[in-house]
Design a protein around this motif. Structure first.
Motif, PDB file in Angstrom:
ATOM      1  N   ARG A 183      -6.998   6.573   0.405  1.00  0.00           N
ATOM      2  CA  ARG A 183      -6.880   6.617   1.981  1.00  0.00           C
ATOM      3  C   ARG A 183      -5.472   6.530   2.274  1.00  0.00           C
ATOM      4  NH1 ARG A 183      -7.987   3.631   6.926  1.00  0.00           N
ATOM      5  NH2 ARG A 183      -6.635   3.443   7.671  1.00  0.00           N
ATOM      6  N   ALA A 184      -4.403   7.666   1.296  1.00  0.00           N
ATOM      7  CA  ALA A 184      -3.806   7.973   2.007  1.00  0.00           C
ATOM      8  C   ALA A 184      -3.763   9.418   2.260  1.00  0.00           C
ATOM      9  CB  ALA A 184      -2.404   7.885   0.340  1.00  0.00           C
ATOM     10  N   ARG A 185      -5.061   9.989   2.331  1.00  0.00           N
ATOM     11  CA  ARG A 185      -5.554  11.047   2.750  1.00  0.00           C
ATOM     12  C   ARG A 185      -6.143  10.989   3.431  1.00  0.00           C
ATOM     13  NH1 ARG A 185      -5.501  15.119  -2.950  1.00  0.00           N
ATOM     14  NH2 ARG A 185      -4.271  14.368  -4.013  1.00  0.00           N
ATOM     15  N   HIS A 202       0.579   5.667   4.916  1.00  0.00           N
ATOM     16  CA  HIS A 202       1.287   5.146   5.584  1.00  0.00           C
ATOM     17  C   HIS A 202       0.277   4.113   6.548  1.00  0.00           C
ATOM     18  CE1 HIS A 202       4.384   7.391   4.188  1.00  0.00           C
ATOM     19  NE2 HIS A 202       3.537   8.430   3.977  1.00  0.00           N
ATOM     20  N   ALA A 203       0.435   2.628   7.311  1.00  0.00           N
ATOM     21  CA  ALA A 203      -0.461   2.079   7.747  1.00  0.00           C
ATOM     22  C   ALA A 203       0.240   0.827   8.640  1.00  0.00           C
ATOM     23  CB  ALA A 203      -0.990   1.035   6.639  1.00  0.00           C
ATOM     24  N   MET A 224       1.178  -1.456  -0.141  1.00  0.00           N
ATOM     25  CA  MET A 224      -0.531   0.330   0.355  1.00  0.00           C
ATOM     26  C   MET A 224       0.693   0.985  -0.182  1.00  0.00           C
ATOM     27  SD  MET A 224      -3.172  -1.420   2.245  1.00  0.00           S
ATOM     28  CE  MET A 224      -1.730  -1.883   3.890  1.00  0.00           C
ATOM     29  N   ALA A 225       2.068   1.267   0.286  1.00  0.00           N
ATOM     30  CA  ALA A 225       2.972   2.637  -0.017  1.00  0.00           C
ATOM     31  C   ALA A 225       3.394   2.861  -1.129  1.00  0.00           C
ATOM     32  CB  ALA A 225       4.362   1.733   1.460  1.00  0.00           C
ATOM     33  N   PHE A 226       3.656   2.554  -2.059  1.00  0.00           N
ATOM     34  CA  PHE A 226       3.581   2.955  -2.862  1.00  0.00           C
ATOM     35  C   PHE A 226       2.108   3.164  -3.789  1.00  0.00           C
ATOM     36  CE2 PHE A 226       5.591  -1.216  -3.483  1.00  0.00           C
ATOM     37  CZ  PHE A 226       7.112  -1.098  -3.900  1.00  0.00           C
ATOM     38  N   GLU A 227       1.363   3.616  -2.734  1.00  0.00           N
ATOM     39  CA  GLU A 227      -0.492   3.995  -3.285  1.00  0.00           C
ATOM     40  C   GLU A 227       0.177   5.344  -2.000  1.00  0.00           C
ATOM     41  OE1 GLU A 227      -2.981   0.448  -5.050  1.00  0.00           O
ATOM     42  OE2 GLU A 227      -2.378   0.922  -2.701  1.00  0.00           O
TER      43      GLU A 227
END
Length: 454
Positions: A230-232, A94-95, A88-91
């Protein structure tokens, strides 16, 4: 359902509301060797490194066989949960693995989230068109789906706002917004990044949870993966991911990245459904992504899909002449092209003739809950080889050409009949006084950024 079903009067209302997917019904026909299938969205699993996968499975059984074949926890294998944030970090996400819940593909997550949030009569908002599997998952909870149209840049925020305001005026609130923002299934378009903040702001203002379904985000053909919603917004977006498109669909490994406040509740509901996901498939997935060069395999798969995408677009350019009045999207990733026919054609009615011509597709109406999409259809390019895809497009063009000729001939006959009627009666009926109603507008406008330049 069958009218002679002896249990018909005993089914739950939600079960009665469910119908068979048109895609599932098509598989039996589309899988025949003589059919050039542009229908089912199957990944190209023959492109996977079978020697590596064999080594992974053997390694799992040798190192942790008894544990891999045992029951697991409802939350999922903690090693896999900690590894998935790397994808998911490529998108831009941060999780923490603590907020990842492993599911049986992302389809199970859709079902569980529907069970968590939806009561009969509730409203959900979704793009139009939208993923048919989501419509199927939500239908059993007897919800009303309000579609928001898309253009070349994805979901239209202005119409989303109008939809949410209309619901507010009705004294209702959408339980969630379901969206496939990147390389959309079935439309092939991607939500423009400048729209992300607007969509998220509208969802927060109206207290609407966002379900971001992103199975194709890593399958872009023109650069880095698009940013995820989700990144935002980590507190109001549920991100659904799956390994079906980037690894093996047969493993049935997906996940939900939850807002922290919802993680425990999702685990409880999931345990009621299946106790736990397979320890074995999770261990295989973890070991593959932790110890093998999966990025190289993914790179080669993207190239396979890009070549197939190009083959379909080239065939469409050659076979669908401008006079036919058809347009189509130009996907930058994923599996699908959305084809808009002239509005007088019905893609579902045309399917029988297409099968007779040995080509299959999915009618656009399958991707709506409200009867829209009549004159549109979805083409999938992920599985057949390029030459087979091009032959399918040529066969489809022949069917469309015949249907157009027939429709225009009938229109000419109607026009002649209408002229005779007008000479006898100067008053004509319109939609407002009992005449035929106009058909819905195409969901994806004829926009040069999204469709062929012709």
């Amino acid at each position: 359902m069958r009218a002679d079903d002896p249990f018909l009067d005993r089914y739950a209302h939600g079960t009665k509301a469910m119908t068979a997917s048109e895609i599932r019904a098509l598989f039996a026909v589309a899988s025949r060797p003589e059919i050039a299938s542009l229908a089912g969205g199957m990944p190209y699993t023959a492109g996977l490194p079978f020697d590596v996968i064999g080594d992974v499975v053997a390694d799992v059984l040798e190192r942790e066989g008894p544990a891999a074949l045992q029951y697991g926890g409802g939350h999922g294998d903690p090693r896999l949960r900690d590894a998935l944030p790397e994808l998911m970090a490529f998108e831009g996400i941060h999780a923490s693995g603590e907020d990842v819940v492993i599911t049986q593909g992302s389809q199970q997550a859709l079902d569980i989230l529907g069970r968590m949030f939806c009561d009969p009569g509730d409203v959900i908002v979704a793009e139009g068109p939208t993923y048919v599997g989501a419509l199927s998952a939500f239908s059993q909870y007897q919800v009303e789906v309000r579609h928001v149209p898309m253009d070349a840049d994805g979901l239209d925020p202005e119409i989303l706002e109008q939809t949410l305001e209309q619901l507010k005026q009705e004294g209702r609130r959408a339980k969630f917004l379901y969206t496939v923002p990147n390389f959309h299934n079935p439309a092939g378009v991607t939500l423009a990044e400048e729209r992300h903040d607007r969509v998220l702001e509208l969802a927060r203002r109206h207290r609407v949870l966002v379900l971001e379904d992103n199975p194709y985000g890593m399958l872009g053909f023109e650069g880095d993966p698009p940013a995820a919603l989700r990144a935002r917004d980590a507190d109001n977006v549920v991100y659904l991911g799956t390994l079906s498109k980037v690894f093996c669909p047969g493993l049935r490994v997906g996940w939900a990245l939850m807002p922290p406040a919802l993680t425990e509740r999702l685990v409880i509901v999931k345990e009621a459904a299946d106790l736990s996901s397979s320890n074995l498939t999770q261990a295989i997935a973890y070991r593959y992504f932790a110890h093998y060069p999966w990025k190289e395999t993914l790179k080669s798969l993207r190239e396979v899909y890009r070549i197939r995408r190009d083959a379909v677009l080239e065939a469409l350019d050659e076979a669908f002449i401008p006079e036919m009045g058809c347009t189509w999207t130009h996907p930058k990733g994923g599996f699908y092209v959305w084809l808009q026919l002239p509005e007088q054609l019905d893609a579902r009615a045309m399917l029988a003739k297409a099968i007779s011509a040995r080509v299959a597709y999915v009618p656009g109406g399958a991707f709506y809950a409200d009867g829209q999409g009549t004159s549109s259809l979805r083409l999938c390019y992920s599985f057949p080889p390029p030459e087979r895809l091009q032959e399918g497009v040529r066969r489809l063009a022949g069917v469309v050409r015949e249907e157009l000729a027939l429709a225009r001939a009938l229109d000419g006959m109607r026009a002649a009949g209408a002229g005779d009627a007008l000479s006898r009666d100067p008053v004509r009926k319109t939609a407002g006084d009992g005449g035929a109603r106009p058909r819905p507008q195409p969901p994806l406008p004829h926009d040069s950024r999204a469709v062929n330049p012709r």
